[in-house]
Structure formats: structure tokens, C-alpha cells
Design an enzyme around this catalytic site. Sequence first.
Site, PDB file in Angstrom:
ATOM      1  CG  ASN A  93      33.307  33.646  31.886  1.00 31.08           C
ATOM      2  OD1 ASN A  93      33.202  33.125  33.114  1.00 31.08           O
ATOM      3  ND2 ASN A  93      32.190  33.857  31.195  1.00 31.08           N
ATOM      4  N   GLY A  94      34.660  30.440  33.477  1.00 29.08           N
ATOM      5  CA  GLY A  94      34.042  29.192  33.565  1.00 29.08           C
ATOM      6  C   GLY A  94      34.465  28.421  34.537  1.00 29.08           C
ATOM      7  CE1 TYR A 142      21.946  39.416  40.686  1.00 29.07           C
ATOM      8  CE2 TYR A 142      23.850  38.016  40.133  1.00 29.07           C
ATOM      9  CZ  TYR A 142      23.250  39.259  41.240  1.00 29.07           C
ATOM     10  OH  TYR A 142      24.033  39.606  41.866  1.00 29.07           O
ATOM     11  CB  CYS A 177      36.151  36.312  35.399  1.00 30.32           C
ATOM     12  SG  CYS A 177      36.247  34.701  34.399  1.00 30.32           S
ATOM     13  CB  CYS A 228      21.247  26.918  39.397  1.00 28.02           C
ATOM     14  SG  CYS A 228      20.540  27.945  38.340  1.00 28.02           S
ATOM     15  N   GLY A 237      32.995  40.375  37.505  1.00 27.43           N
ATOM     16  CA  GLY A 237      33.984  40.196  38.343  1.00 27.43           C
ATOM     17  C   GLY A 237      34.568  41.339  38.882  1.00 27.43           C
TER      18      GLY A 237
END
Length: 505
Positions: A133-134, A275, A31, A476, A58
Site C-alpha cells: 500500500n503506497g 476521507y 489499496c 495535497c 481498493g
Amino acid sequence: MALRNTHCPPVPVSPPVNLDDRGETAPREECGVFGVWAPGEEVAKLTYFGLFALQHRGQEAAGIAVGDGDRIIVYKDMGLVSQIFDEMLLDSFEGDVAIGHTRYSTAGGTDWNNVQPMFRTSSNGTDIALGHNGNLVNFMELRDEATERGVLDAASASDTNVLTALLADAVADGTTVLDAARELLPRVHGAFCLTFTDGQTLYAARDPYGVRPLSLGRLERGWVVASETCALDIVGASFVREIEPGEMVAIDATGIHSERFAQPRHKGCVFEYVYLARPDTVIRDRSVNAVRIDIGRRLAREFPAEGDLVMPVPESGTPAAVGYARESGIPFGQGLVKNSYVGRTFIQPSQTLRQLGIRLKLNPLREVIEGKRLIVVDDSIVRGNTQRALIRMLREAGAAEVHVRIASPPVKWPCFYGIDFASPGELIANSGDSQNDEDVAQSICTAIGADSLGFVSIEQMVEATEQPMSELCTACFSGEYPLGLPEGNPNAELVARLQEPLAQS
């Protein structure tokens, strides 16, 4: 001081189709958050435009909470910001402080009850609205605490719901919102950027690692906090600085006050540069657009290719493609037309329409690509379905060769800090037997049907950010989780098992 019910929950609907710029399922950041304290200004409208700038963070749901000193009004719904709010509604909100939120679900399901900002009233009658957010690493521990206190139904708890319940529960006679936050925030572990308000004061806080961005801006008659600097730009706020990791700020009529609830450790998410963030955002004094162009240059040096045209997968691959073309000297061209009006939708396509896949958003320019050796630049590969369909489409349109270049390393591990990546088994980088980078690239190249494939290295990607490797989270790509793994998460348990032999070797 009760919440005015300005809207009832809609009839439950299927989760929205989450299409990225290419028409395929994309990585999802949870978000964006926004907050404004500006007496005499139309804070609801400022928040609306701030959320509009953060819509990419979001697109599942959005909400705004406005406080006038006596009460907080919350209005939220499923859908895009422009679908939820109109001018008449925004004109009805009066107050000096507001917070807003755009949401994807990572913790808590796709349900109206999980749409933010969350709202609670404390035992002393103080209204509190909060946006987050998170993702929290110790969510289960905090949820159990809230459940034991009797302030939360565990069955319907999201991490934001838990934080709001615990914060409101701690506010009582003699205990202010600031005191409650001072007690709660050091016990919250994970990635979080918070905006919250009691209707008079705007609060913002960022986790000690600073995983997600959060910035402070100055209006002529007030202050703004936002997930990205592009949201400051759209409301006419001048950038002041980033909210520091482990910092909480409080803004009211007496000014802006800052304090630390934890020591900063700086582990910003590198995928924000790749991104997630808008290219017109600045993170730690570095333009995201400049980073992406630089990554493209480095990618051209690491993985050159003979070709006639460098073309991006729009829009997220465009800056890296520009950098690749500049470095290689191969002409840059737009070989794909994007339908800008295809956004997230609640309409589920039939199997026949689903097979059209990428054509929902992209269509090739045959006269540009026919007979050409193409170098196609994209930001990342997750499952590989997008690239497979794209390459097939380009070949059908007459491309002589398709060489794919990716402006990030292979995604091998899920994120537990606010991005809804696939499980390890769904990631195309894990589909082969070898984890050697060359073998992984060759395996993916064969799977997607490209003539060649190259990924920028972790080292070159990080160098483009101009941040030290030690101050970025690359989990990631590398599998190194600086905040640890969340408890009670099946994917986290799987990752822990997969990492055991790596740790022993």
C-alpha cells in the site's frame, strides 16, 4: 515449490467506474493490506473478512495468498472481494499464514497482471508473496536496478512488482527472506506498508514516515496486521499497537520479532482522517469518527451560516455534519437518500446515463429540503463536479438556499504517496488566478453555484487530529512534500515548475 495456478487472467476489460459516495469520480487511495499468522485457524477466511473490512481502500481488484510451509497458493482477480471469493474456494486453501490485498491502481495500470499479492520464487526455491500500500518516490531507480539484474520486464513493472522481484532475487542459499528485507527496505524511498510471506513467516513493514496506517492485532491463537483497525475488529483480533514507522515485524512459531530498518520521522497522511479511513478506525490513538465530528465543530466556528437544516453528503460528510449541527445549534437532517447497492462497476454508462451523474447514488428528500435554507457539509472538494451537480439537484428539489461547508481545506496539489488525485490543472481550487484562500473560496463558490462556501483551515483540521503539524503530511493542501517528489513523473515535474516561483517569493 511452485505457485498453483488456481485462476487464469480474465479477458481485459475497461477500467471500473470509480464512483464515490455521491456518484462522482473520487480521490482514490491505492489499496489495503492484511496479513494473518494463526496455526489451526482458517486463515483464508480470516483474510477474506479482513479484506471485506478494507474494501473501501481498493475496489478495483483483490487477492489472497496462503502458505502451508511447503508452498504458497495465490488467487486474485479484478472486482470486489465478495465477487472474487466464495466459501468453496476459501475452504480449499490450507495453511497457517496468509496475506491479502485490495487494490486501486496508481503505479501500474488497470490490469490483471498488476493485481496483488505478487508472487515470485527465488533462486533457492523459496516462494514469496507480497502486498503493498503506497507509492515509491524512487520507483524508477529500483525498476532500473531490477531490470539490469534481469529479474523484471520494465515495460510491465508496477512498484509492487519491483519490490517483489528485488526481494526474491536477494533470497538465495545462505540469505533468508529476513536478510533480504533488511538489505532492501532501507533503499526503498516513499510511502509503503508491506505484508509479505515465504509461506511460513508473516512479515510486515512500514516506511520511515508512516504515511499510511498499519496496525498489529492479537488473535487467541495468532497475530494479524492490517491497514486499519476496523479490519482487526471484524476478525475478532484485539488491537495491540501500530507498526511503527521504519519498523519491520516477523511472526512465526517462535513468536513476534521486531526490528528497525530506519529511524521514524512521523508524517502520517492527514487525508486518512478526512476521507480515506473508515470512521470506525483508530489512528495514533485517535478515533477517525471523533476527528471528523471535531472538524465539523471547528468548521461551524470558522464559517457559521444562517440556515434551517444541516445535512451531510452521505456517507463521508456525515460525521462532520453532526459536529457542525451540534456546534451551531441548527437541526441535523438527512436530506439525501443513498442507494447503497450502487458500487463500483465495470459497466460504462452511456452519455445519456452519465448525465444523470449523481442520481446514480443520491436522490433528494423533497419534503425535507423544500423551502429550507440548507447547510450542506462535505468532506472535500477536488474537481467540483460533484458539488455542482448536487447543488443543482437540491435547488430543483425546492431548496431556498444552499450553503456549502467543506471539512478540509481546498485541495491544490496532487498526492504522490498513494492517493490518485487529479493533476494540478484539474483541481477546481487552481481554476482562478489568485491563490488567496478567500479568493479561491469565492471562485469555487461561483463555479459550483452555492450561496456561500467555507473550508476548514489547515490549522483547525490538524488540531482536530490531536497530532502535531510537524508529524502530518498535508501535501495535497499545502504543497509541502515531506518525502520529496518522485522521479520521472510528469505531474511531479509540473509541480516542481509550479513551486519554483513560490520558493523564490
